[in-house]
Design a protein around this motif. Structure first.
Motif, mmCIF file in Angstrom:
data_model
loop_
_atom_site.group_PDB
_atom_site.id
_atom_site.type_symbol
_atom_site.label_atom_id
_atom_site.label_comp_id
_atom_site.label_asym_id
_atom_site.label_seq_id
_atom_site.Cartn_x
_atom_site.Cartn_y
_atom_site.Cartn_z
ATOM 1 N N GLY A 237 27.385 -48.596 92.736
ATOM 2 C CA GLY A 237 26.400 -49.662 92.559
ATOM 3 C C GLY A 237 26.474 -50.360 91.215
ATOM 4 N N GLU A 238 25.314 -50.730 90.681
ATOM 5 C CA GLU A 238 25.242 -51.514 89.451
ATOM 6 C C GLU A 238 25.855 -50.809 88.241
ATOM 7 N N PRO A 239 25.629 -49.513 88.047
ATOM 8 C CA PRO A 239 26.280 -48.856 86.906
ATOM 9 C C PRO A 239 27.807 -48.958 86.959
ATOM 10 N N LEU A 240 28.377 -48.824 88.156
ATOM 11 C CA LEU A 240 29.830 -48.953 88.284
ATOM 12 C C LEU A 240 30.270 -50.385 88.009
ATOM 13 N N ASP A 241 29.486 -51.351 88.446
ATOM 14 C CA ASP A 241 29.811 -52.751 88.156
ATOM 15 C C ASP A 241 29.825 -53.009 86.647
ATOM 16 N N ARG A 242 28.894 -52.390 85.928
ATOM 17 C CA ARG A 242 28.862 -52.564 84.473
ATOM 18 C C ARG A 242 30.075 -51.929 83.810
ATOM 19 N N ARG B 140 50.664 -60.782 88.740
ATOM 20 C CA ARG B 140 50.828 -59.505 88.043
ATOM 21 C C ARG B 140 49.590 -59.187 87.200
ATOM 22 N N GLN B 141 49.056 -60.206 86.545
ATOM 23 C CA GLN B 141 47.839 -60.015 85.764
ATOM 24 C C GLN B 141 46.670 -59.613 86.657
ATOM 25 N N ASP B 142 46.575 -60.223 87.818
ATOM 26 C CA ASP B 142 45.513 -59.883 88.751
ATOM 27 C C ASP B 142 45.616 -58.421 89.174
ATOM 28 N N TRP B 143 46.846 -57.946 89.338
ATOM 29 C CA TRP B 143 47.047 -56.543 89.720
ATOM 30 C C TRP B 143 46.569 -55.615 88.605
ATOM 31 N N VAL B 144 46.877 -55.973 87.372
ATOM 32 C CA VAL B 144 46.432 -55.176 86.232
ATOM 33 C C VAL B 144 44.903 -55.148 86.178
ATOM 34 N N LEU B 145 44.285 -56.292 86.415
ATOM 35 C CA LEU B 145 42.825 -56.364 86.379
ATOM 36 C C LEU B 145 42.199 -55.496 87.467
ATOM 37 N N ARG B 146 42.851 -55.404 88.608
ATOM 38 C CA ARG B 146 42.347 -54.528 89.676
ATOM 39 C C ARG B 146 42.288 -53.092 89.183
ATOM 40 N N GLY B 147 43.284 -52.680 88.416
ATOM 41 C CA GLY B 147 43.275 -51.334 87.866
ATOM 42 C C GLY B 147 42.130 -51.124 86.898
ATOM 43 N N PHE B 148 41.883 -52.133 86.044
ATOM 44 C CA PHE B 148 40.752 -52.048 85.110
ATOM 45 C C PHE B 148 39.429 -51.933 85.874
ATOM 46 N N ARG B 149 39.379 -52.540 87.068
ATOM 47 C CA ARG B 149 38.150 -52.508 87.880
ATOM 48 C C ARG B 149 38.120 -51.299 88.822
ATOM 49 N N GLN B 150 39.019 -50.365 88.612
ATOM 50 C CA GLN B 150 39.118 -49.195 89.484
ATOM 51 C C GLN B 150 39.313 -49.619 90.940
ATOM 52 N N PHE B 151 40.124 -50.678 91.083
ATOM 53 C CA PHE B 151 40.543 -51.191 92.391
ATOM 54 C C PHE B 151 39.351 -51.547 93.285
ATOM 55 N N ASP B 152 38.226 -51.892 92.657
ATOM 56 C CA ASP B 152 37.027 -52.334 93.383
ATOM 57 C C ASP B 152 36.536 -51.311 94.409
ATOM 58 N N ALA B 153 36.815 -50.049 94.155
ATOM 59 C CA ALA B 153 36.330 -48.989 95.046
ATOM 60 C C ALA B 153 34.812 -48.877 94.943
ATOM 61 N N PRO B 154 34.131 -48.495 96.015
ATOM 62 C CA PRO B 154 32.673 -48.387 95.970
ATOM 63 C C PRO B 154 32.166 -47.183 95.184
ATOM 64 N N VAL B 155 33.057 -46.233 94.895
ATOM 65 C CA VAL B 155 32.655 -45.021 94.175
ATOM 66 C C VAL B 155 33.697 -44.702 93.115
ATOM 67 N N SER B 156 33.232 -44.269 91.967
ATOM 68 C CA SER B 156 34.114 -43.730 90.935
ATOM 69 C C SER B 156 33.601 -42.349 90.551
ATOM 70 N N PRO C 165 33.987 -45.756 75.537
ATOM 71 C CA PRO C 165 32.571 -45.984 75.199
ATOM 72 C C PRO C 165 31.794 -46.658 76.327
ATOM 73 N N VAL C 166 32.467 -47.562 77.048
ATOM 74 C CA VAL C 166 31.816 -48.245 78.173
ATOM 75 C C VAL C 166 31.486 -47.243 79.273
ATOM 76 N N VAL C 167 32.471 -46.406 79.605
ATOM 77 C CA VAL C 167 32.264 -45.411 80.659
ATOM 78 C C VAL C 167 31.173 -44.429 80.245
ATOM 79 N N ARG C 168 31.249 -43.973 79.014
ATOM 80 C CA ARG C 168 30.288 -42.984 78.522
ATOM 81 C C ARG C 168 28.859 -43.539 78.569
ATOM 82 N N GLY D 127 26.398 -42.315 81.620
ATOM 83 C CA GLY D 127 25.505 -41.339 81.018
ATOM 84 C C GLY D 127 26.186 -40.020 80.697
ATOM 85 N N ILE D 128 27.427 -40.104 80.219
ATOM 86 C CA ILE D 128 28.198 -38.886 79.959
ATOM 87 C C ILE D 128 27.745 -38.247 78.646
ATOM 88 N N ALA D 129 27.529 -36.962 78.702
ATOM 89 C CA ALA D 129 27.030 -36.221 77.546
ATOM 90 C C ALA D 129 28.031 -36.235 76.402
#
Length: 225
Positions: free
Chosen positions: A52-57, A111-127, A175-178, A182-184
């Motif tokens: 959801g929203e946290p993953l989008d952020r 190629r750049q679009d492919w790299v961006l997909r990786g940064f977005r975790q391939f737009d998966a609904p769950v990480s 830092p973004v992921v943490r 909410g990673i300790a």
């Protein structure tokens, strides 16, 4: 599925349906994965399941910082450049993926679009972000154990009709992921796994990586010829 069917059938999934994955199913997958062995039963792993929203952020922050040239801050040691046969295998799978996606060598935008997909975790609904206790930071066995549980996780997911890809691009900006997961502070971010229902129309999902032969991998000692 039988175990052999899971291991031989599983492949990395880089295109997902938008359908949400039920929490109960993810719980089953993680519980199954946690049967993985660990050194002296230390079980150093933790799982942050994000949607959801946290993953989008996380996607947005990871992408923006990488595009802005912010150096990566992955919390595990990483080789900047593989060499020899290891580099050759990297190139081989990249060629397979680009061919499947009809991305030409000269097509910088694609190629750049492919790299961006990786940064977005391939737009998966769950990480699923996998961490381990910081007190084990100087202990190489803890990342080894996290690798074992991650392998078990992607196989358990496949057995339930879910696809995954183990993805370090998605945690390049720790830092973004943490912050948004909410990673300790007393945990180290090891890796993340993108998860969802495979989009069967996504060409890259059909790619199966070539594996080195057992003749190249195994040394037999003490066996009869």
């Amino acid at each position: 599925m039988k175990y052999d069917e899971v291991v031989l059938g599983r492949r990395s999934i880089r295109g997902y349906k938008p359908d949400p994955v039920p929490r109960a199913v993810i719980r089953e997958v993680i519980e199954m994965a946690m049967r993985a062995p660990s050194s002296l039963n230390t079980q150093p792993w933790h799982f942050y399941v994000v949607t959801g929203e946290p993953l989008d952020r996380i996607r947005a922050g990871n992408t923006e910082r990488n595009l802005a040239g912010v150096p990566h801050s992955r919390e595990f040691r990483v080789s900047e450049q593989y060499q020899g046969e290891h580099r050759e295998r990297q190139i081989e799978i990249a060629k397979q993926l680009f061919a499947a996606m009809s991305i030409e060598r000269h097509d910088k935008a694609a190629r750049q679009d492919w790299v961006l997909r990786g940064f977005r975790q391939f737009d998966a609904p769950v990480s699923i972000v996998i961490t381990y206790d910081r007190e084990l930071l100087d202990n190489d066995i803890a990342p080894f154990d996290c690798g074992a549980v991650t392998n078990a996780l992607v196989n358990a997911a496949w057995s339930r009709g879910l696809g995954c890809v183990i993805n370090s691009q998605g945690i390049m900006q720790s830092p973004v992921v943490r912050e948004h997961a909410g990673i300790a502070d007393d945990e180290v971010i090891m890796i993340c796994v993108a998860m969802g229902y495979p989009d069967e129309t996504f060409p890259a999902n059909d790619v199966v990586s070539r594996r080195k032969s057992i003749e190249d991998a195994a040394v037999w000692v003490g066996f009869d010829s």
